[in-house]
Motif scaffolding. Sequence first.
Motif, short mmCIF file in Angstrom:
data_model
loop_
_atom_site.label_atom_id
_atom_site.label_comp_id
_atom_site.label_asym_id
_atom_site.label_seq_id
_atom_site.Cartn_x
_atom_site.Cartn_y
_atom_site.Cartn_z
N ARG A 1 14.72 8.95 -16.25
CA ARG A 1 16.43 9.14 -15.96
C ARG A 1 16.73 7.80 -15.40
N SER A 2 17.59 7.20 -15.90
CA SER A 2 18.26 5.74 -15.64
C SER A 2 19.68 5.47 -15.23
N ALA A 3 19.82 4.27 -14.69
CA ALA A 3 21.21 3.96 -14.21
C ALA A 3 21.55 2.74 -14.73
N GLU A 4 22.73 2.19 -14.61
CA GLU A 4 23.10 0.71 -15.15
C GLU A 4 22.38 -0.21 -14.50
N VAL A 5 21.92 -1.22 -14.95
CA VAL A 5 21.37 -2.44 -14.39
C VAL A 5 22.26 -3.78 -14.80
N ARG A 6 22.61 -4.27 -13.61
CA ARG A 6 23.32 -5.62 -13.77
C ARG A 6 22.58 -6.90 -13.28
N TRP A 7 22.69 -8.13 -14.09
CA TRP A 7 21.86 -9.17 -13.41
C TRP A 7 22.50 -9.69 -12.20
N GLY A 8 21.50 -10.11 -11.22
CA GLY A 8 22.01 -10.63 -10.20
C GLY A 8 22.17 -9.53 -8.96
N LYS A 9 22.11 -8.24 -9.27
CA LYS A 9 22.56 -7.18 -8.53
C LYS A 9 21.25 -6.35 -8.05
N ILE A 10 21.36 -5.65 -6.93
CA ILE A 10 20.41 -4.69 -6.41
C ILE A 10 19.91 -3.63 -7.36
N SER A 11 20.64 -3.39 -8.41
CA SER A 11 20.41 -2.61 -9.36
C SER A 11 19.03 -2.91 -10.23
N MET A 12 18.73 -4.08 -10.39
CA MET A 12 17.71 -4.49 -10.79
C MET A 12 16.29 -3.91 -10.07
N VAL A 13 16.25 -4.01 -8.85
CA VAL A 13 15.30 -3.81 -7.96
C VAL A 13 15.17 -2.11 -8.13
N ASP A 14 16.33 -1.39 -8.02
CA ASP A 14 16.44 -0.09 -8.03
C ASP A 14 15.64 0.34 -9.16
N TRP B 1 1.34 -16.11 -9.08
CA TRP B 1 1.97 -16.49 -10.37
C TRP B 1 2.04 -15.14 -11.35
N SER B 2 3.07 -15.17 -12.15
CA SER B 2 3.43 -14.07 -13.03
C SER B 2 2.59 -14.13 -14.38
N LEU B 3 2.15 -13.16 -15.02
CA LEU B 3 1.09 -12.95 -16.10
C LEU B 3 2.20 -12.94 -17.43
N THR B 4 3.33 -13.17 -17.29
CA THR B 4 4.35 -13.24 -18.13
C THR B 4 4.94 -14.56 -18.43
N HIS B 5 4.68 -15.25 -19.43
CA HIS B 5 4.97 -16.68 -19.62
C HIS B 5 6.62 -16.55 -19.95
N VAL B 6 7.27 -17.61 -19.59
CA VAL B 6 8.68 -17.88 -19.84
C VAL B 6 8.84 -19.48 -20.06
N ASP B 7 9.70 -20.15 -20.94
CA ASP B 7 9.77 -21.55 -21.01
C ASP B 7 11.10 -21.70 -20.47
N TRP B 8 11.11 -22.70 -19.43
CA TRP B 8 12.30 -23.29 -18.75
C TRP B 8 12.29 -24.64 -18.93
N SER B 9 11.74 -25.16 -20.01
CA SER B 9 11.77 -26.55 -20.25
C SER B 9 13.17 -27.20 -20.62
N GLU B 10 14.15 -26.17 -21.03
CA GLU B 10 15.59 -26.44 -21.41
C GLU B 10 16.39 -26.89 -20.01
N LYS B 11 15.93 -26.46 -18.98
CA LYS B 11 16.57 -26.58 -17.54
C LYS B 11 17.79 -26.00 -17.53
N LYS B 12 18.09 -24.90 -18.21
CA LYS B 12 19.43 -24.36 -18.21
C LYS B 12 19.36 -23.02 -17.13
N PHE B 13 20.43 -22.31 -17.15
CA PHE B 13 20.62 -21.05 -16.31
C PHE B 13 19.70 -20.03 -16.51
N HIS B 14 19.30 -19.85 -17.81
CA HIS B 14 18.44 -18.91 -18.33
C HIS B 14 17.27 -19.51 -19.33
N PRO B 15 16.03 -19.00 -19.17
CA PRO B 15 14.80 -19.51 -20.06
C PRO B 15 15.36 -19.63 -21.57
#
Length: 400
Positions: free
Chosen positions: A161-174, A314-328
């Motif tokens: 049973r889910s609800a809407e999730v928005r980036w940067g909001k507490i709904s992500m933690v919920d 540290w996280s077990l999930t890799h993500v590439d931040w080499s572009e130094k942008k707002f998102h990976p």
Amino acid sequence: MVVYLEVVLHKVLHQHLKKGKMVLQIHPRPRHISRPTWIVTLLSLACLFLVFSTIQKYNSGCNVFNTSSGCRSAFSEPAASEILREYEEIASRVVMKEILDPVRSKNPKVAFMFMTRGSLPFELLWDKFFNGHEGKFSVYVHVSKGKLICISPHFVNRDIRSAEVRWGKISMVDAERRLLANALKDPENRRFVLLSESCVPLYNFDYIYNYLIYSHLSFMDCFYDPGFAGNGRYSIGMLPEIEKKNFRKGSQWFAMKRQHAVITLADNLYYPKFRDVCLIMQLNPKRNRSYCVADEHYLPTFFNIIDPGGISNWSLTHVDWSEKKFHPKMYEASDVTSELIKNITSVDISEHVTSDNQKKRLIQPCLRNGIRRPCYLFARKFHPDTLENLLNIFSNFSTI
């Protein structure tokens, strides 16, 4: 004196309501009463204070009595919803059962918990990954929009049973807490892995299963960032429970053991602080130019305070931040080769860069049970078009 205060109160209300374009006609009873000036002044100020507090409450959603509580009286109890009620019931029962009757599982499982906007573009890859290992894993999917449509038996009817999730909001933690609550209902689930729709596994099932089940720690990203994207997001509304020196940042993609999953659900001290501050920032966007980003701060801060030695940092999930942008970086089909996967799986140090002017590099070895090992079991931000390449690379998971 009472009559005099009534006159003062009526006058103050009249002035405030007139400013709000609502004029209230009041005709106080004229009466002259002689009283000591200091008493009248004191009580008049008290009336002004109470009136101002009341008006502020309706104008901004807070009142002047609220400080560190994050305007708890106005925001901590939003209108009850079916989903919230269901989550609270599940969470309460899970926590109580765990305390009264903790289970020592003879057949431990890993709960793979997916957060997705709608579909699962790598469903076929995960199906191949899970195939033949039934009884050692369980799957839960949180869909923020629409309903999950899938063909793999490993994902059919696994959406919660889910609800809407928005980036940067507490709904992500919920959403994370809802996934944990549902996964904890199964006493055999001993490890809980949070994954996104763009995540893929880097090893075969047996390797990942053994890595998780026999690890002493929970794998959770956590580091101190004094910059604008770290402690710059701290709010004094988190006091006194959360001091700025304890505020931490980290990727939300965790792999936690059961004890940590239970106390995450049981937390009624630190989570409300994040929730209230996030709601205040959301309701006052002009005054709060930064995002709450609770998914990057709540769990790292929570575990840094209650059990800093129980997490990996540290996280077990890799993500590439080499572009130094707002998102990976988003991996496209042309990026996905055997060499890319080999490079990711060879990394055995965790690196963070602070967001202040110093851009300090924080490096630590990835230690599993005291032994240096490769950092990553998963990787993310793969475009759906990369599926065919990934299937070719992982054509036989059993030999990886």
